[in-house]
Design a protein around this motif. Structure first.
Motif, short mmCIF file in Angstrom:
data_model
loop_
_atom_site.label_atom_id
_atom_site.label_comp_id
_atom_site.label_asym_id
_atom_site.label_seq_id
_atom_site.Cartn_x
_atom_site.Cartn_y
_atom_site.Cartn_z
N MET A 56 0.83 -1.20 0.00
CA MET A 56 0.00 0.00 0.00
C MET A 56 0.87 1.26 0.00
O MET A 56 0.58 2.23 -0.69
CB MET A 56 -0.95 -0.02 1.21
N GLU A 111 2.25 1.64 -3.46
CA GLU A 111 1.17 2.04 -4.37
C GLU A 111 0.88 3.53 -4.24
O GLU A 111 0.71 4.24 -5.25
CB GLU A 111 -0.08 1.22 -4.09
N GLU A 112 0.81 4.05 -3.03
CA GLU A 112 0.54 5.47 -2.82
C GLU A 112 1.67 6.34 -3.38
O GLU A 112 1.43 7.37 -4.02
CB GLU A 112 0.29 5.76 -1.34
#
Length: 159
Positions: free
Chosen positions: A76, A79-80
């Motif tokens: 995550m 991804e950010e």
């Protein structure tokens, strides 16, 4: 315009934690001691793409002092960071990684790790390569006390 980014991370290996590498949990008696899930490879990839883009580093985007990131899934986090890189107009040309660890053996997991990273970045797995080196029984890597990762990435952007 093309830019190269270098990412690096190191974590102590401890009992009672999952061993995460490239977004994959690999069965092992120890795992990385870190503020998030401790995935050294994804942390190095995140730093490499952020550095190449000039947007910052993982500590700026996800400060360890911020409890929101305690135990966070490193997929995550990558991804950010990657969304910010893409919004800034960058395209990934390739990523090359080296992991230093004595155990567990990495080769059986390479394909899955490459695919995992590629999935997070929404690129073909052919743009990602990962290899591992042991510590040959020398130093903190050789004694199985830690795992390290280095990553270089090449980004491109129209002038």
């Amino acid at each position: 315009m093309i830019r190269i980014g270098l990412g690096y991370d190191l974590h102590r290996l401890v009992e009672g934690r999952a061993f995460m590498l490239g977004g994959i949990e690999i069965p092992y008696s120890k795992g990385e001691d870190g503020h998030s899930d401790g995935d050294v490879l994804l942390h190095a990839v995140t730093d490499a793409v952020l550095g190449a883009s000039g947007l910052g580093d993982i500590g700026e985007f996800f400060p360890p002092s911020d409890q929101r990131w305690k135990g966070a899934d490193s997929k995550m986090l990558l991804e950010e960071a990657w969304k910010a890189v893409v919004r800034d107009g960058w395209t990934l040309e390739n990523i090359d990684c080296v992991i230093a660890l004595q155990e567990p053996k990495f080769l059986p997991w390479r394909k899955e790790v490459r695919e995992s990273i590629a999935q997070v970045l929404s690129v073909p797995a052919e743009k990602i390569f990962v290899k591992a080196k042991t510590g040959e029984g020398i130093g903190f890597i050789g004694r199985g006390e830690a795992v390290q990762a280095w990553t270089v990435c090449l980004l491109s952007k129209p002038d």
